[in-house]
Design a protein around this motif. Structure first.
Motif, mmCIF file in Angstrom:
data_model
loop_
_atom_site.group_PDB
_atom_site.id
_atom_site.type_symbol
_atom_site.label_atom_id
_atom_site.label_comp_id
_atom_site.label_asym_id
_atom_site.label_seq_id
_atom_site.Cartn_x
_atom_site.Cartn_y
_atom_site.Cartn_z
ATOM 1 N N GLU A 1 0.845 -1.177 0.233
ATOM 2 C CA GLU A 1 -0.105 0.266 0.098
ATOM 3 C C GLU A 1 0.801 1.154 -0.039
ATOM 4 O OE1 GLU A 1 -2.424 -0.852 3.361
ATOM 5 O OE2 GLU A 1 -0.942 0.201 4.742
ATOM 6 N N SER B 1 -1.152 8.653 0.588
ATOM 7 C CA SER B 1 -0.973 9.934 0.000
ATOM 8 C C SER B 1 -2.257 10.594 0.089
ATOM 9 C CB SER B 1 -0.221 9.966 -1.303
ATOM 10 O OG SER B 1 -1.547 9.664 -2.300
ATOM 11 N N PRO C 1 -5.114 12.728 -2.416
ATOM 12 C CA PRO C 1 -5.716 12.077 -3.666
ATOM 13 C C PRO C 1 -4.728 12.560 -4.869
ATOM 14 C CG PRO C 1 -7.480 12.747 -2.253
ATOM 15 C CD PRO C 1 -6.191 13.100 -1.555
ATOM 16 N N ASN D 1 -2.001 12.279 -5.609
ATOM 17 C CA ASN D 1 -1.041 11.109 -5.938
ATOM 18 C C ASN D 1 -1.348 9.676 -6.085
ATOM 19 O OD1 ASN D 1 1.538 12.987 -5.861
ATOM 20 N ND2 ASN D 1 1.339 12.990 -3.805
ATOM 21 N N LYS D 2 -2.673 9.790 -6.184
ATOM 22 C CA LYS D 2 -3.518 8.382 -6.258
ATOM 23 C C LYS D 2 -2.749 7.624 -7.383
ATOM 24 C CE LYS D 2 -7.644 5.853 -6.856
ATOM 25 N NZ LYS D 2 -9.338 6.338 -6.688
ATOM 26 N N CYS E 1 0.936 6.320 -6.791
ATOM 27 C CA CYS E 1 0.820 5.360 -5.712
ATOM 28 C C CYS E 1 0.516 3.997 -6.326
ATOM 29 C CB CYS E 1 -0.151 5.374 -4.571
ATOM 30 S SG CYS E 1 0.302 7.106 -3.462
ATOM 31 N N GLN E 2 -0.755 4.102 -7.268
ATOM 32 C CA GLN E 2 -0.939 2.797 -7.713
ATOM 33 C C GLN E 2 -0.028 2.297 -8.670
ATOM 34 O OE1 GLN E 2 -4.829 4.570 -9.320
ATOM 35 N NE2 GLN E 2 -6.035 3.206 -7.690
ATOM 36 N N GLU F 1 -7.241 0.766 -3.008
ATOM 37 C CA GLU F 1 -7.739 0.960 -4.254
ATOM 38 C C GLU F 1 -6.488 0.837 -5.094
ATOM 39 O OE1 GLU F 1 -10.223 4.324 -5.279
ATOM 40 O OE2 GLU F 1 -10.301 4.630 -3.130
ATOM 41 N N PHE G 1 -3.406 2.304 -3.397
ATOM 42 C CA PHE G 1 -3.556 3.480 -2.747
ATOM 43 C C PHE G 1 -4.415 3.688 -1.833
ATOM 44 C CE2 PHE G 1 -6.516 7.121 -2.512
ATOM 45 C CZ PHE G 1 -5.539 8.224 -2.142
ATOM 46 N N LYS G 2 -4.229 4.214 -0.756
ATOM 47 C CA LYS G 2 -4.988 4.542 0.512
ATOM 48 C C LYS G 2 -4.935 6.042 0.798
ATOM 49 C CE LYS G 2 -5.400 0.143 2.893
ATOM 50 N NZ LYS G 2 -5.226 -0.404 4.365
ATOM 51 N N PRO G 3 -5.947 6.743 1.219
ATOM 52 C CA PRO G 3 -5.660 8.118 1.683
ATOM 53 C C PRO G 3 -5.045 8.023 3.081
ATOM 54 C CG PRO G 3 -8.076 7.303 1.988
ATOM 55 C CD PRO G 3 -7.212 6.123 1.122
#
Length: 179
Positions: free
Chosen positions: A88, A91, A93, A95-96, A99-100, A117, A120-122
């Protein structure tokens, strides 16, 4: 322009521990390897929070983010259940997608599952509450659980390949080509 690569925890905070393996040491290894690949293979300018086995405390590392195209801080995850696993990146949003991309690269290299996701996690997910590094614009990246003996062993056996996958994903995110 430059990117920032930092290691979570500091010389006085070991982070999570599994036997003699400390999160701070693993984070420093990842920072050093990824930084070397980004500089050597892609010619990127990289700011870090230290070299070798040293690194800055969070309050200083956060200051490096300003002006960065991308900032990534390495950590490992930990859980009371030894079988917990997964990748995971936390960050804000904006940088979503980065991150992915980074999480998917590690999943492709290791077979580890993605959490959240697509990795990604907030930054306020779960036990977290507004991580300072993420709030400053960075990504808090946790590629595996140090508490999972199997994941830890795979990381130790293949860390250069994992770090290469991370560096390649970061470079791809920035549109950088190999030199």
């Amino acid at each position: 322009m430059f990117i920032t690569i930092t290691a979570g925890h500091s010389n006085t905070d070991p982070g999570a521990v599994n036997g003699s393996d400390r999160e701070a040491d693993i984070a420093q290894d990842m920072r050093n390897i990824v930084t070397s690949i980004l500089r050597t293979d892609y010619g990127l300018e990289v700011k870090t929070d230290g070299e070798g086995k040293g690194n800055m405390p969070l309050r200083e590392a956060v200051k490096l983010i300003k002006g960065s195209l991308l900032a990534v801080e390495f950590h490992t995850n930990a859980a009371a259940k030894k079988e917990a696993t997964g990748i995971e990146a936390l960050s804000i949003p904006k940088n979503k997608a980065a991150c992915q991309r980074i999480c998917a690269a590690v999943a492709d290299a290791t077979g580890w599952k993605l959490r959240g996701e697509g990795g990604f996690k907030p930054d306020n997910a779960g036990q977290h509450s507004r991580l300072a590094y993420a709030q400053a614009g960075g990504i808090v990246f946790e590629p595996f659980f140090i508490s999972n003996d199997t994941d830890l062993a795979l990381f130790k056996a293949t860390k250069w390949g994992i770090c290469r996958a991370i560096a390649d994903a970061i470079a791809m995110e920035l549109g950088a080509a190999k030199v």
